[in-house]
Write a protein that holds these residues in place. Structure first.
Motif, PDB file in Angstrom:
ATOM      1  N   GLY A  16       0.828  -1.195   0.000  1.00  0.00           N
ATOM      2  CA  GLY A  16       0.000   0.000   0.000  1.00  0.00           C
ATOM      3  C   GLY A  16       0.861   1.241   0.000  1.00  0.00           C
ATOM      4  O   GLY A  16       1.984   1.230   0.517  1.00  0.00           O
ATOM      5  N   HIS A  18      -0.186   3.971   1.522  1.00  0.00           N
ATOM      6  CA  HIS A  18      -0.443   4.568   2.831  1.00  0.00           C
ATOM      7  C   HIS A  18      -0.930   3.493   3.795  1.00  0.00           C
ATOM      8  O   HIS A  18      -1.508   2.484   3.370  1.00  0.00           O
ATOM      9  CB  HIS A  18      -1.517   5.652   2.732  1.00  0.00           C
ATOM     10  N   ASP A  21      -4.415   1.454   3.314  1.00  0.00           N
ATOM     11  CA  ASP A  21      -4.753   1.099   1.927  1.00  0.00           C
ATOM     12  C   ASP A  21      -5.023  -0.394   1.783  1.00  0.00           C
ATOM     13  O   ASP A  21      -6.007  -0.804   1.160  1.00  0.00           O
ATOM     14  CB  ASP A  21      -3.613   1.482   0.974  1.00  0.00           C
ATOM     15  N   PRO A 109      -2.394  -1.773  -5.324  1.00  0.00           N
ATOM     16  CA  PRO A 109      -3.359  -0.828  -5.910  1.00  0.00           C
ATOM     17  C   PRO A 109      -3.540  -1.071  -7.410  1.00  0.00           C
ATOM     18  O   PRO A 109      -2.728  -1.741  -8.051  1.00  0.00           O
ATOM     19  CB  PRO A 109      -2.705   0.544  -5.659  1.00  0.00           C
ATOM     20  N   ASP A 113      -5.745   3.798 -10.679  1.00  0.00           N
ATOM     21  CA  ASP A 113      -6.212   4.537  -9.507  1.00  0.00           C
ATOM     22  C   ASP A 113      -5.935   6.029  -9.707  1.00  0.00           C
ATOM     23  O   ASP A 113      -4.880   6.424 -10.208  1.00  0.00           O
ATOM     24  CB  ASP A 113      -5.489   4.024  -8.257  1.00  0.00           C
ATOM     25  N   HIS A 118      -1.001   5.826  -5.188  1.00  0.00           N
ATOM     26  CA  HIS A 118      -1.519   4.478  -5.457  1.00  0.00           C
ATOM     27  C   HIS A 118      -1.099   4.018  -6.846  1.00  0.00           C
ATOM     28  O   HIS A 118      -0.601   2.904  -7.031  1.00  0.00           O
ATOM     29  CB  HIS A 118      -3.055   4.459  -5.384  1.00  0.00           C
ATOM     30  N   ILE A 139      -9.963   1.463  -3.881  1.00  0.00           N
ATOM     31  CA  ILE A 139     -10.171   2.261  -2.676  1.00  0.00           C
ATOM     32  C   ILE A 139     -11.172   3.359  -3.001  1.00  0.00           C
ATOM     33  O   ILE A 139     -10.930   4.196  -3.876  1.00  0.00           O
ATOM     34  CB  ILE A 139      -8.841   2.883  -2.188  1.00  0.00           C
ATOM     35  N   LYS A 141     -13.014   6.753  -2.898  1.00  0.00           N
ATOM     36  CA  LYS A 141     -12.456   8.073  -2.600  1.00  0.00           C
ATOM     37  C   LYS A 141     -13.247   9.162  -3.314  1.00  0.00           C
ATOM     38  O   LYS A 141     -14.095   8.886  -4.179  1.00  0.00           O
ATOM     39  CB  LYS A 141     -10.980   8.129  -3.004  1.00  0.00           C
TER      40      LYS A 141
END
Length: 220
Positions: A16, A18, A21, A109, A113, A118, A139, A141
């Motif tokens: 990830g 972060h 993630d 990821p 993205d 990512h 993810i 967002k």
């Protein structure tokens, strides 16, 4: 729904950009895999958040999302939102991870993205894990970049609920975000479940894979 099995999964890589993630994108899948195969090795790499509260959150969270697994977690200190400026460091970390394991499955990821960190990490993964089964997780967002996934991991209602609970429990630093809540996590899981004839699911992008339908000797 068409189903293809990957066979025994003894080693998993999860990465990830972060902290959180991996858990957001593939937490339910990790719970499912680790519960089904105690002792599975999970090598996890996170590019940012090291040395502080976020790293402690990530360690506790992945311990919970990977029950009875051999978890090896590395959290780096690259600045959030600045991956392009730290490309060499990120690439070196990915290459080091690649040298340390031969995974049966890679969770990373998606290459499309909308978040540059990512997306950059996803692009690095394809250069290092070139002959591996790579699942690109999604993810939710603000950018609205959710697309049409190509692979699904159905989740039991218990697993979907556990994922949402663990995300809220282990990442208190993220609770102030307007999108970070149980409704968002279960809502997306419900939509992906509808798409694969299940109650809940996580969805992934798969760029390339080789089939083995009982004819593998033809490629020898």
């Amino acid at each position: 729904m068409i189903r293809l099995g990957a066979g025994p999964l003894d080693r998993i890589v999860a990465v990830g950009a972060h902290c959180d993630d991996i858990a957001i994108g593939a937490g339910g899948t990790l719970l499912t895999l680790c519960r089904a195969r105690p002792g599975v090795r999970v090598d996890a790499l996170v590019l940012s958040g090291g040395g502080g509260e976020r790293e402690q959150e990530e360690l506790a969270a992945l311990d919970a999302f990977c029950p009875d697994a051999e978890l090896r977690l590395t959290v780096l200190k690259l600045p959030d939102g600045r991956l392009p400026a730290h490309w060499d460091e990120a690439k070196a970390a990915v290459e080091e991870l690649r040298a340390a394991t031969e995974p049966d499955l890679v969770l990373a990821p998606r290459t499309d993205d909308a978040h540059q960190d990512h997306r950059g990490l996803a692009e690095l993964m394809t250069t290092a894990f070139r002959d591996h089964l790579v699942f690109g997780y999604e993810i939710v967002k603000w950018d609205g970049d959710l697309g049409r996934p190509t692979a699904y991991q159905p989740l039991s209602p218990e697993t979907a609920e556990a994922k949402a609970r663990l995300l809220e429990e282990h990442y208190p630093s993220q609770r102030h975000r307007p999108w970070y809540d149980r409704e968002a996590f279960l809502g997306l899981a419900r939509i992906r479940g509808i798409e694969c004839h299940a109650r809940y699911a996580e969805a992934f992008a798969v760029a390339k894979l080789t089939l083995d339908l009982g004819t593998s000797e033809l490629g020898d």
